[in-house]
Design a protein around this motif. Sequence first.
Motif, PDB file in Angstrom:
ATOM      1  N   ASP A 358     -27.746  -0.295   2.024  1.00 25.32           N
ATOM      2  CA  ASP A 358     -28.313   0.166   0.762  1.00 25.32           C
ATOM      3  C   ASP A 358     -29.511   1.085   0.965  1.00 25.32           C
ATOM      4  O   ASP A 358     -29.928   1.793   0.040  1.00 25.32           O
ATOM      5  CB  ASP A 358     -28.707  -1.025  -0.122  1.00 25.32           C
ATOM      6  CG  ASP A 358     -29.729  -1.932   0.538  1.00 25.32           C
ATOM      7  OD1 ASP A 358     -29.703  -2.045   1.784  1.00 25.32           O
ATOM      8  OD2 ASP A 358     -30.541  -2.535  -0.181  1.00 25.32           O
ATOM      9  N   LYS A 359     -30.053   1.118   2.188  1.00 28.65           N
ATOM     10  CA  LYS A 359     -31.220   1.956   2.468  1.00 28.65           C
ATOM     11  C   LYS A 359     -30.852   3.255   3.187  1.00 28.65           C
ATOM     12  O   LYS A 359     -31.731   4.062   3.486  1.00 28.65           O
ATOM     13  CB  LYS A 359     -32.234   1.180   3.303  1.00 28.65           C
ATOM     14  CG  LYS A 359     -32.813  -0.038   2.583  1.00 28.65           C
ATOM     15  CD  LYS A 359     -33.835  -0.756   3.445  1.00 28.65           C
ATOM     16  CE  LYS A 359     -34.419  -1.957   2.701  1.00 28.65           C
ATOM     17  NZ  LYS A 359     -35.405  -2.685   3.524  1.00 28.65           N
ATOM     18  N   SER A 362     -26.921   8.822   1.653  1.00 27.44           N
ATOM     19  CA  SER A 362     -25.535   8.880   1.199  1.00 27.44           C
ATOM     20  C   SER A 362     -24.657   9.733   2.106  1.00 27.44           C
ATOM     21  O   SER A 362     -23.433   9.583   2.090  1.00 27.44           O
ATOM     22  CB  SER A 362     -25.466   9.412  -0.237  1.00 27.44           C
ATOM     23  OG  SER A 362     -26.044  10.707  -0.315  1.00 27.44           O
ATOM     24  N   LEU A 365     -22.574   7.585   4.249  1.00 32.30           N
ATOM     25  CA  LEU A 365     -21.637   6.703   3.565  1.00 32.30           C
ATOM     26  C   LEU A 365     -20.958   7.454   2.426  1.00 32.30           C
ATOM     27  O   LEU A 365     -21.189   7.182   1.249  1.00 32.30           O
ATOM     28  CB  LEU A 365     -22.366   5.464   3.031  1.00 32.30           C
ATOM     29  CG  LEU A 365     -23.137   4.647   4.085  1.00 32.30           C
ATOM     30  CD1 LEU A 365     -24.035   3.616   3.418  1.00 32.30           C
ATOM     31  CD2 LEU A 365     -22.157   3.959   5.035  1.00 32.30           C
ATOM     32  N   LYS A 367     -18.583   8.840  -0.465  1.00 29.27           N
ATOM     33  CA  LYS A 367     -17.814   8.118  -1.481  1.00 29.27           C
ATOM     34  C   LYS A 367     -16.314   8.156  -1.193  1.00 29.27           C
ATOM     35  O   LYS A 367     -15.585   7.235  -1.567  1.00 29.27           O
ATOM     36  CB  LYS A 367     -18.091   8.707  -2.865  1.00 29.27           C
ATOM     37  CG  LYS A 367     -19.415   8.276  -3.474  1.00 29.27           C
ATOM     38  CD  LYS A 367     -19.368   6.821  -3.885  1.00 29.27           C
ATOM     39  CE  LYS A 367     -20.677   6.364  -4.518  1.00 29.27           C
ATOM     40  NZ  LYS A 367     -20.914   6.983  -5.831  1.00 29.27           N
ATOM     41  N   ALA A 386     -22.297  -4.522   0.318  1.00 27.08           N
ATOM     42  CA  ALA A 386     -23.195  -3.373   0.180  1.00 27.08           C
ATOM     43  C   ALA A 386     -22.401  -2.106  -0.130  1.00 27.08           C
ATOM     44  O   ALA A 386     -22.841  -1.265  -0.939  1.00 27.08           O
ATOM     45  CB  ALA A 386     -24.015  -3.195   1.448  1.00 27.08           C
ATOM     46  N   LEU A 387     -21.245  -1.955   0.493  1.00 25.54           N
ATOM     47  CA  LEU A 387     -20.409  -0.785   0.213  1.00 25.54           C
ATOM     48  C   LEU A 387     -19.873  -0.828  -1.219  1.00 25.54           C
ATOM     49  O   LEU A 387     -19.862   0.195  -1.923  1.00 25.54           O
ATOM     50  CB  LEU A 387     -19.244  -0.720   1.202  1.00 25.54           C
ATOM     51  CG  LEU A 387     -19.613  -0.415   2.654  1.00 25.54           C
ATOM     52  CD1 LEU A 387     -18.386  -0.538   3.542  1.00 25.54           C
ATOM     53  CD2 LEU A 387     -20.226   0.981   2.785  1.00 25.54           C
ATOM     54  N   ASP A 389     -21.279  -2.270  -3.704  1.00 26.22           N
ATOM     55  CA  ASP A 389     -22.425  -2.003  -4.577  1.00 26.22           C
ATOM     56  C   ASP A 389     -22.746  -0.513  -4.650  1.00 26.22           C
ATOM     57  O   ASP A 389     -23.324  -0.043  -5.639  1.00 26.22           O
ATOM     58  CB  ASP A 389     -23.657  -2.767  -4.094  1.00 26.22           C
ATOM     59  CG  ASP A 389     -23.518  -4.275  -4.269  1.00 26.22           C
ATOM     60  OD1 ASP A 389     -22.638  -4.699  -5.039  1.00 26.22           O
ATOM     61  OD2 ASP A 389     -24.279  -5.023  -3.627  1.00 26.22           O
ATOM     62  N   ARG A 390     -22.397   0.215  -3.607  1.00 28.41           N
ATOM     63  CA  ARG A 390     -22.633   1.661  -3.592  1.00 28.41           C
ATOM     64  C   ARG A 390     -21.494   2.432  -4.253  1.00 28.41           C
ATOM     65  O   ARG A 390     -21.508   3.662  -4.281  1.00 28.41           O
ATOM     66  CB  ARG A 390     -22.814   2.148  -2.163  1.00 28.41           C
ATOM     67  CG  ARG A 390     -24.106   1.701  -1.502  1.00 28.41           C
ATOM     68  CD  ARG A 390     -24.244   2.312  -0.115  1.00 28.41           C
ATOM     69  NE  ARG A 390     -24.523   3.737  -0.170  1.00 28.41           N
ATOM     70  CZ  ARG A 390     -25.647   4.310   0.266  1.00 28.41           C
ATOM     71  NH1 ARG A 390     -26.620   3.562   0.776  1.00 28.41           N
ATOM     72  NH2 ARG A 390     -25.814   5.612   0.195  1.00 28.41           N
TER      73      ARG A 390
END
Length: 411
Positions: A358-359, A362, A365, A367, A386-387, A389-390
Amino acid sequence: MISANARPYIDASVPVLREYGVAISTCFYARLFEAHPELKNIFNMANQKNGSQQQALASALFAYAANIDNADALTPVISRIVQKHVSLGIRAEHYPIVGHHLLAAIGEVLGKSATPELIAAWAEAYDALASAFIGEEKKLYASHQIEPGQLREMVVTHKKKESQTVTSFYLESVDGLPLPAFQPGQYISIARNVVALNLRQLRQYSLSGAPDQPYWRISVKREDKDEQGNPAGMVSNLLHAEANVGDKLWVSPPCGDFVMDKNIRTPLVLISAGVGITPMMSMLHGSLQQTPARHVHFLYATLDGHHHPLKAELAALSAFQKLPEQAAILTTHFAYATPTAEDRAANDFDQSGYLELDKLDSSLLPKNGDYYLCGPSVFMRIQRQALLDRGIAANQIRQEIFGPALLENLQ
């Protein structure tokens, strides 16, 4: 499918198995090994001792009962187990033995509650599941062109220490014949005689090298006794201490369905921790060879630089991919939980502490990424959430798991 007569008894078993599943599985294994001690050569006796195998079977029984009409949920679980069974050499004739002792264990643990109708229903359900396993395993054995339990003799041609706890073994065919192709992410079983137990034990190790080499490489973590009292790994310690160049090993064909989808062209994101790096290295090599224009993000978490296997290999690949003529881009991100002074002086890691997705920026990571997770079950659970949530879709995330965690999505 099971009959209408059996279905109510299976449905009624769901809460019972939640409460008594471990007791049933513990009773089952005790009965099985007393009657058939030769099967200890197939089962992981370390997992028997620490209770994880009993928990895995209990979870499987519960999940099967709870999802007996949910083929979409059960099919991927069956596929994963079939791959493991073939790597172990499970035979069709093992299933009636297992069924007999499983039904006896249900009867012994549940006592008077195990009515003849309940036992008959579970016999029917077990036969249906066993038939599915036997059919799929027969096809997989045929695709490998081997008989159940058939292993290949291989020779250790190179042994290389990769970190404080991980050593790579390079294996080549003794008969000189080309090795079967494998898919990045697959594993092989290694059979080793454990003198202390007077048993042969098989352990699974991911192939960590490129898929087009004349050798197979496994990178094995030496499992030491830990502070929680878990015993040292029997086979991993034997390999580290005794398997040297020129020695022979008996090896299964490549198995496993946690494999890189080479048809996808969106960015590949490989997230791992500890020895979970091994299948990711194979996927990385495979991607760079098969789809050289594909972007790859390699995220890895470990204790410190001394516990970072294959680091030099990753650095070499990263440097190569930065050359102007190379279209592919390899981005790495290393998280060291407790970096040493040497790590800090070298400045060759990216963050101190645990990997916290989460930190992260982007760009690491994307989309539309194709995500793969491997490492301790808690690590994968945290990273998967965490993924999600993103905003990463669940069908974009795959993970290498076996045992009770394999069934979490069913419960």
